[in-house]
Design a protein around this motif. Structure first.
Motif, PDB file in Angstrom:
ATOM      1  N   ASP A  34       0.883  -1.165   0.000  1.00  0.00           N
ATOM      2  CA  ASP A  34       0.000   0.000   0.000  1.00  0.00           C
ATOM      3  C   ASP A  34       0.922   1.216   0.000  1.00  0.00           C
ATOM      4  N   ARG A  35       0.869   2.008  -1.049  1.00  0.00           N
ATOM      5  CA  ARG A  35       1.811   3.132  -1.182  1.00  0.00           C
ATOM      6  C   ARG A  35       1.713   4.092   0.001  1.00  0.00           C
ATOM      7  N   ALA A  36       0.498   4.324   0.500  1.00  0.00           N
ATOM      8  CA  ALA A  36       0.325   5.261   1.611  1.00  0.00           C
ATOM      9  C   ALA A  36       0.971   4.741   2.896  1.00  0.00           C
ATOM     10  N   ILE A  37       0.924   3.453   3.111  1.00  0.00           N
ATOM     11  CA  ILE A  37       1.474   2.861   4.340  1.00  0.00           C
ATOM     12  C   ILE A  37       2.939   2.476   4.172  1.00  0.00           C
ATOM     13  N   ASP A  38       3.229   1.754   3.082  1.00  0.00           N
ATOM     14  CA  ASP A  38       4.563   1.204   2.875  1.00  0.00           C
ATOM     15  C   ASP A  38       5.526   2.168   2.196  1.00  0.00           C
ATOM     16  N   CYS A  43       6.935  -4.475  -4.363  1.00  0.00           N
ATOM     17  CA  CYS A  43       7.787  -5.165  -3.389  1.00  0.00           C
ATOM     18  C   CYS A  43       9.113  -5.539  -4.032  1.00  0.00           C
ATOM     19  N   ARG A  44      10.165  -5.204  -3.334  1.00  0.00           N
ATOM     20  CA  ARG A  44      11.502  -5.664  -3.699  1.00  0.00           C
ATOM     21  C   ARG A  44      11.970  -6.571  -2.571  1.00  0.00           C
ATOM     22  N   ARG A  45      13.014  -7.307  -2.821  1.00  0.00           N
ATOM     23  CA  ARG A  45      13.531  -8.205  -1.785  1.00  0.00           C
ATOM     24  C   ARG A  45      13.840  -7.439  -0.498  1.00  0.00           C
ATOM     25  N   LEU A  46      14.399  -6.262  -0.625  1.00  0.00           N
ATOM     26  CA  LEU A  46      14.724  -5.439   0.535  1.00  0.00           C
ATOM     27  C   LEU A  46      13.478  -5.110   1.350  1.00  0.00           C
ATOM     28  N   ASN A  47      12.379  -4.770   0.651  1.00  0.00           N
ATOM     29  CA  ASN A  47      11.127  -4.465   1.338  1.00  0.00           C
ATOM     30  C   ASN A  47      10.578  -5.700   2.048  1.00  0.00           C
TER      31      ASN A  47
END
Length: 60
Positions: A34-38, A43-47
């Motif tokens: 969710d762009r607003a939250i995350d 998603c990338r591996r780091l995320n």
């Protein structure tokens, strides 16, 4: 039987997350961030590593 290379399959390393946690992680990936939250649009591996560490206090 001749000497040479033999097939020897390994089960691999033991998963660090339980099956329940892996299922939950799969749902997170399928849903997407969710762009607003995350603060990210994909998603990338780091995320995903951050999510794992925050939720289950483990880093894979």
């Amino acid at each position: 039987m001749e000497d040479g290379l033999l097939d020897s399959w390994s089960s691999g390393p033991t998963p660090r997350l339980s099956q329940k946690q892996l299922d939950e992680l799969a749902e997170i990936v399928a849903t997407g961030p969710d762009r607003a939250i995350d603060g990210v649009v994909r998603c990338r591996r780091l995320n995903l590593q951050r999510v794992i560490k925050e939720r289950w206090h483990r880093l894979s």
